[in-house]
Design a protein around this motif. Sequence first.
Motif, PDB file in Angstrom:
ATOM      1  N   VAL A 136       0.852  -1.183   0.000  1.00 47.48           N
ATOM      2  CA  VAL A 136       0.000   0.000   0.000  1.00 47.48           C
ATOM      3  C   VAL A 136       0.891   1.238   0.000  1.00 47.48           C
ATOM      4  O   VAL A 136       1.621   1.505   0.949  1.00 47.48           O
ATOM      5  CB  VAL A 136      -0.974   0.034   1.197  1.00 47.48           C
ATOM      6  CG1 VAL A 136      -1.985   1.153   0.994  1.00 47.48           C
ATOM      7  CG2 VAL A 136      -1.697  -1.286   1.360  1.00 47.48           C
ATOM      8  N   ASP A 137       0.822   1.946  -1.129  1.00 50.61           N
ATOM      9  CA  ASP A 137       1.618   3.153  -1.300  1.00 50.61           C
ATOM     10  C   ASP A 137       0.771   4.311  -0.777  1.00 50.61           C
ATOM     11  O   ASP A 137      -0.216   4.692  -1.393  1.00 50.61           O
ATOM     12  CB  ASP A 137       1.902   3.296  -2.809  1.00 50.61           C
ATOM     13  CG  ASP A 137       2.870   4.413  -3.105  1.00 50.61           C
ATOM     14  OD1 ASP A 137       3.463   4.966  -2.159  1.00 50.61           O
ATOM     15  OD2 ASP A 137       3.024   4.733  -4.303  1.00 50.61           O
ATOM     16  N   ALA A 138       1.134   4.820   0.389  1.00 43.89           N
ATOM     17  CA  ALA A 138       0.276   5.823   1.032  1.00 43.89           C
ATOM     18  C   ALA A 138       1.115   6.845   1.769  1.00 43.89           C
ATOM     19  O   ALA A 138       2.200   6.531   2.260  1.00 43.89           O
ATOM     20  CB  ALA A 138      -0.657   5.134   2.014  1.00 43.89           C
ATOM     21  N   GLU A 139       0.603   8.063   1.834  1.00 39.64           N
ATOM     22  CA  GLU A 139       1.322   9.114   2.552  1.00 39.64           C
ATOM     23  C   GLU A 139       1.383   8.777   4.050  1.00 39.64           C
ATOM     24  O   GLU A 139       2.449   8.739   4.631  1.00 39.64           O
ATOM     25  CB  GLU A 139       0.614  10.436   2.340  1.00 39.64           C
ATOM     26  CG  GLU A 139       1.573  11.597   2.354  1.00 39.64           C
ATOM     27  CD  GLU A 139       1.061  12.722   1.488  1.00 39.64           C
ATOM     28  OE1 GLU A 139       0.662  13.742   2.064  1.00 39.64           O
ATOM     29  OE2 GLU A 139       1.022  12.542   0.251  1.00 39.64           O
ATOM     30  N   THR A 140       0.211   8.539   4.646  1.00 40.17           N
ATOM     31  CA  THR A 140       0.184   8.016   6.018  1.00 40.17           C
ATOM     32  C   THR A 140       0.210   6.505   5.879  1.00 40.17           C
ATOM     33  O   THR A 140      -0.638   5.924   5.204  1.00 40.17           O
ATOM     34  CB  THR A 140      -1.127   8.425   6.734  1.00 40.17           C
ATOM     35  OG1 THR A 140      -1.237   9.827   6.683  1.00 40.17           O
ATOM     36  CG2 THR A 140      -1.163   7.940   8.169  1.00 40.17           C
ATOM     37  N   PRO A 141       1.204   5.833   6.518  1.00 39.51           N
ATOM     38  CA  PRO A 141       1.300   4.378   6.331  1.00 39.51           C
ATOM     39  C   PRO A 141      -0.056   3.703   6.589  1.00 39.51           C
ATOM     40  O   PRO A 141      -0.784   4.086   7.510  1.00 39.51           O
ATOM     41  CB  PRO A 141       2.318   3.956   7.388  1.00 39.51           C
ATOM     42  CG  PRO A 141       3.097   5.180   7.724  1.00 39.51           C
ATOM     43  CD  PRO A 141       2.199   6.347   7.472  1.00 39.51           C
ATOM     44  N   ALA A 142      -0.379   2.712   5.752  1.00 36.81           N
ATOM     45  CA  ALA A 142      -1.688   2.057   5.841  1.00 36.81           C
ATOM     46  C   ALA A 142      -1.956   1.561   7.264  1.00 36.81           C
ATOM     47  O   ALA A 142      -3.043   1.753   7.804  1.00 36.81           O
ATOM     48  CB  ALA A 142      -1.734   0.900   4.845  1.00 36.81           C
ATOM     49  N   LEU A 143      -0.945   0.928   7.862  1.00 32.35           N
ATOM     50  CA  LEU A 143      -1.179   0.374   9.195  1.00 32.35           C
ATOM     51  C   LEU A 143      -1.449   1.485  10.212  1.00 32.35           C
ATOM     52  O   LEU A 143      -2.263   1.315  11.119  1.00 32.35           O
ATOM     53  CB  LEU A 143       0.023  -0.482   9.627  1.00 32.35           C
ATOM     54  CG  LEU A 143      -0.168  -1.209  10.956  1.00 32.35           C
ATOM     55  CD1 LEU A 143      -1.348  -2.170  10.887  1.00 32.35           C
ATOM     56  CD2 LEU A 143       1.095  -1.957  11.360  1.00 32.35           C
ATOM     57  N   LYS A 144      -0.798   2.626  10.024  1.00 32.52           N
ATOM     58  CA  LYS A 144      -1.037   3.758  10.937  1.00 32.52           C
ATOM     59  C   LYS A 144      -2.488   4.223  10.824  1.00 32.52           C
ATOM     60  O   LYS A 144      -3.140   4.523  11.834  1.00 32.52           O
ATOM     61  CB  LYS A 144      -0.056   4.884  10.601  1.00 32.52           C
ATOM     62  CG  LYS A 144      -0.240   6.156  11.402  1.00 32.52           C
ATOM     63  CD  LYS A 144       0.267   5.959  12.826  1.00 32.52           C
ATOM     64  CE  LYS A 144       0.238   7.207  13.689  1.00 32.52           C
ATOM     65  NZ  LYS A 144      -1.072   7.744  13.950  1.00 32.52           N
ATOM     66  N   GLN A 145      -2.999   4.247   9.596  1.00 36.59           N
ATOM     67  CA  GLN A 145      -4.403   4.642   9.399  1.00 36.59           C
ATOM     68  C   GLN A 145      -5.322   3.699  10.182  1.00 36.59           C
ATOM     69  O   GLN A 145      -6.322   4.117  10.762  1.00 36.59           O
ATOM     70  CB  GLN A 145      -4.778   4.585   7.911  1.00 36.59           C
ATOM     71  CG  GLN A 145      -4.007   5.560   7.032  1.00 36.59           C
ATOM     72  CD  GLN A 145      -4.369   5.400   5.552  1.00 36.59           C
ATOM     73  OE1 GLN A 145      -5.517   5.153   5.205  1.00 36.59           O
ATOM     74  NE2 GLN A 145      -3.390   5.555   4.675  1.00 36.59           N
ATOM     75  N   MET A 146      -4.961   2.429  10.217  1.00 33.93           N
ATOM     76  CA  MET A 146      -5.793   1.446  10.914  1.00 33.93           C
ATOM     77  C   MET A 146      -5.635   1.546  12.426  1.00 33.93           C
ATOM     78  O   MET A 146      -6.598   1.399  13.178  1.00 33.93           O
ATOM     79  CB  MET A 146      -5.416   0.042  10.444  1.00 33.93           C
ATOM     80  CG  MET A 146      -5.663  -0.147   8.956  1.00 33.93           C
ATOM     81  SD  MET A 146      -4.981  -1.686   8.361  1.00 33.93           S
ATOM     82  CE  MET A 146      -6.063  -2.870   9.149  1.00 33.93           C
ATOM     83  N   ILE A 147      -4.404   1.806  12.870  1.00 29.53           N
ATOM     84  CA  ILE A 147      -4.161   1.936  14.311  1.00 29.53           C
ATOM     85  C   ILE A 147      -4.968   3.114  14.870  1.00 29.53           C
ATOM     86  O   ILE A 147      -5.537   3.037  15.963  1.00 29.53           O
ATOM     87  CB  ILE A 147      -2.636   2.080  14.596  1.00 29.53           C
ATOM     88  CG1 ILE A 147      -1.948   0.731  14.339  1.00 29.53           C
ATOM     89  CG2 ILE A 147      -2.376   2.576  16.014  1.00 29.53           C
ATOM     90  CD1 ILE A 147      -0.431   0.741  14.475  1.00 29.53           C
ATOM     91  N   ASP A 148      -5.075   4.179  14.083  1.00 28.09           N
ATOM     92  CA  ASP A 148      -5.875   5.340  14.531  1.00 28.09           C
ATOM     93  C   ASP A 148      -7.322   4.917  14.778  1.00 28.09           C
ATOM     94  O   ASP A 148      -7.945   5.357  15.752  1.00 28.09           O
ATOM     95  CB  ASP A 148      -5.818   6.464  13.487  1.00 28.09           C
ATOM     96  CG  ASP A 148      -4.428   7.101  13.424  1.00 28.09           C
ATOM     97  OD1 ASP A 148      -3.624   6.867  14.357  1.00 28.09           O
ATOM     98  OD2 ASP A 148      -4.146   7.818  12.439  1.00 28.09           O
ATOM     99  N   VAL A 149      -7.850   4.057  13.923  1.00 26.32           N
ATOM    100  CA  VAL A 149      -9.240   3.597  14.088  1.00 26.32           C
ATOM    101  C   VAL A 149      -9.342   2.629  15.278  1.00 26.32           C
ATOM    102  O   VAL A 149     -10.280   2.693  16.075  1.00 26.32           O
ATOM    103  CB  VAL A 149      -9.749   2.949  12.782  1.00 26.32           C
ATOM    104  CG1 VAL A 149     -11.128   2.335  12.971  1.00 26.32           C
ATOM    105  CG2 VAL A 149      -9.775   3.992  11.668  1.00 26.32           C
TER     106      VAL A 149
END
Length: 291
Positions: A136-149
């Motif tokens: 997943v090429d993302a500015e905010t790392p994909a896993l970080k996006q999930m950890i926030d949730v």
Amino acid sequence: MTSKIRKAIFPAAGLGTRFLPATKASPKEMLPLVDKPLIQYSVEEAVNSGIESILIITGRDKSAIENHFDISFELEQLLKEKGKTAMFDQVRAVSDIAKVSYTRQKQALGLGHAIYQAKDFVGNEPFAALLADDLVDAETPALKQMIDVFEKYNAPVIATMQVEGEAISRFGVIDAEEIEPNVFRVNDMVEKPAFADAPSDLAIIGRYIFTPDIFQAIEKTTPGAGGEIQITDAMRLLLKERPFYAVKLDGRRHDAGDKLGFLIATVEYALKRDDLGGDFREYLRSIDLNS
Ligand code: G1P
């Protein structure tokens, strides 16, 4: 139970049949995307999301993965002697990236079974699972996006993306309702449904945050699609007891375990590179695509 996600596991015991013959004797996780093996991208994503400790679940013929994250003594010595400091630093950074442990899945009995091998490593804390061929090429790392949730809802989180048409049946698929932009509450899920039976166009992507009760659910899971112990089936069982959430990732996902997906990812990642992008772009422009 601590609620911080400190640990990540990487199931990497698969046989890589979609990428033969390259994967006959080499792990698919070590296929180089530009100049880094696939698995390094998702290990970096995990570390950049706050992960401290990693377990890679390997199998036979996967020792190249262990060597990659270890110190390469002769190589380091040689680079030091030749004064190649930048290269030395680059090589050393890979072995310093995180605390990495390994365990083996002795038989390829499915993703759920692979994840179960992490039970002792995980103990009684929530943890992440990442599939290295999903990039997943993302500015905010994909896993970080999930950890926030996860931190907001304190419940397991699945990554999802929309998939058009028949291709949906190559994935786990969720039935879910959007509760805030790009965040869903999961009602049901099914592994690799026929196109006509898919409950939505929301596919499961290879990033998960689990709570340790997933292990009891895996113990109760019987073989499903393809005769394998499927993690989707284990999650479905657990869904009867606790809520699950899904995040539509902000980023571009590549299936780098597939030949075409791998080629597309290679082109896109190479074009983004400061040291290669310019010349590569020029080369691509020079190709006559009509011939
Ligand atoms: C696995 C999961 C599936 C998920 C997919 C994402 O399938 O079982 O639910 O949608 O990863 O890449 P696999 O691709 O290993 O068959």
